[in-house]
Motif scaffolding. Structure first.
Motif, PDB file in Angstrom:
ATOM      1  N   LEU A  76      36.398  32.750  39.367  1.00 56.77           N
ATOM      2  CA  LEU A  76      36.748  32.944  40.777  1.00 56.77           C
ATOM      3  C   LEU A  76      37.648  34.156  41.019  1.00 56.77           C
ATOM      4  N   GLY A  77      37.981  34.876  39.967  1.00 52.93           N
ATOM      5  CA  GLY A  77      38.779  36.090  40.124  1.00 52.93           C
ATOM      6  C   GLY A  77      40.270  35.857  40.144  1.00 52.93           C
ATOM      7  N   ILE A  78      40.704  34.682  39.724  1.00 51.91           N
ATOM      8  CA  ILE A  78      42.129  34.385  39.664  1.00 51.91           C
ATOM      9  C   ILE A  78      42.603  34.680  38.245  1.00 51.91           C
ATOM     10  N   PRO A  79      43.625  35.503  38.096  1.00 54.67           N
ATOM     11  CA  PRO A  79      44.105  35.819  36.744  1.00 54.67           C
ATOM     12  C   PRO A  79      44.500  34.555  35.981  1.00 54.67           C
ATOM     13  N   HIS A  80      44.103  34.494  34.700  1.00 53.94           N
ATOM     14  CA  HIS A  80      44.373  33.285  33.916  1.00 53.94           C
ATOM     15  C   HIS A  80      45.866  33.038  33.721  1.00 53.94           C
ATOM     16  N   GLU A  81      46.683  34.055  33.876  1.00 60.91           N
ATOM     17  CA  GLU A  81      48.129  33.885  33.761  1.00 60.91           C
ATOM     18  C   GLU A  81      48.689  32.992  34.876  1.00 60.91           C
ATOM     19  N   LEU A  82      47.933  32.859  35.953  1.00 61.13           N
ATOM     20  CA  LEU A  82      48.400  32.064  37.095  1.00 61.13           C
ATOM     21  C   LEU A  82      47.922  30.618  37.057  1.00 61.13           C
ATOM     22  N   THR A  83      47.094  30.263  36.080  1.00 59.88           N
ATOM     23  CA  THR A  83      46.532  28.913  36.038  1.00 59.88           C
ATOM     24  C   THR A  83      47.614  27.830  36.004  1.00 59.88           C
ATOM     25  N   PRO A  84      48.616  27.902  35.116  1.00 59.59           N
ATOM     26  CA  PRO A  84      49.653  26.857  35.145  1.00 59.59           C
ATOM     27  C   PRO A  84      50.417  26.824  36.476  1.00 59.59           C
ATOM     28  N   PHE A  85      50.656  27.993  37.053  1.00 61.80           N
ATOM     29  CA  PHE A  85      51.360  28.085  38.333  1.00 61.80           C
ATOM     30  C   PHE A  85      50.579  27.373  39.435  1.00 61.80           C
ATOM     31  N   ILE A  86      49.276  27.613  39.495  1.00 63.23           N
ATOM     32  CA  ILE A  86      48.435  27.003  40.533  1.00 63.23           C
ATOM     33  C   ILE A  86      48.337  25.492  40.331  1.00 63.23           C
TER      34      ILE A  86
END
Length: 169
Positions: A76-86
């Protein structure tokens, strides 16, 4: 000038109360009593949510869920670094702020990842915390639609936030 806004507002309330013949002190005490009762009523709900959040993060489930959902977020174009944050954002405001601070420290304030995290932080809410507080004081007990819709909106905000930041950079 802005330092005087709150004192002037409080003074205005007391003067207006005097003008209308309202015992402002008694009204204040009555409101404080109601606030204390409300605090004690919602305290078990808040404690439960906070304990569950800490157990979720400490058990490693947050990291495992972030690893499992990473391919979907990448697609979906969301950086994987943001996965825990989301994933953490709907559960804990303070936990997600701590992750946000880590993101800014690691990637810098002007990076794409930090900008996406900023949009997500500003466009989403701590769903479970807010639900626990709001629904603890209402007669609504069936949250079968409210929670999934709120979580979908948080996810949609993340996807659209990443898209908008990508288009604006």
């Amino acid at each position: 000038m802005s330092a005087f806004i709150i004192p002037v507002f409080i003074l205005f309330i007391f003067v207006y109360g005097l003008f209308k013949g309202v015992n402002t002190y008694q009204s204040f005490v009555k409101g404080a009593k109601a606030a204390l009762k409300l605090t004690f009523d919602i305290l078990p709900f808040i404690a439960t949510i906070l304990i569950a959040i800490h157990l979720f993060a400490a058990s490693g489930l947050l990291d495992a869920l972030a690893w499992l959902t990473r391919p979907v977020f990448d697609l979906l174009g969301i950086p994987h670094e943001l996965t825990p944050f989301i994933i953490l954002k709907p559960f804990s405001g303070s936990g997600s702020i701590a992750l946000f601070e880590q993101i800014v420290a690691e990637h810098g304030p002007d990076s794409y990842i930090t900008r996406v995290a900023s949009v997500i932080a500003g466009s989403s809410e701590t769903v479970f915390y807010i639900s626990a507080i709001y629904f603890s004081k209402t007669k609504i007990r069936n949250l079968s639609y409210a929670i999934p819709v709120a979580l979908f909106c948080v996810f949609l905000a993340a996807v659209l936030g990443a898209l908008v930041v990508r288009l604006l950079m």
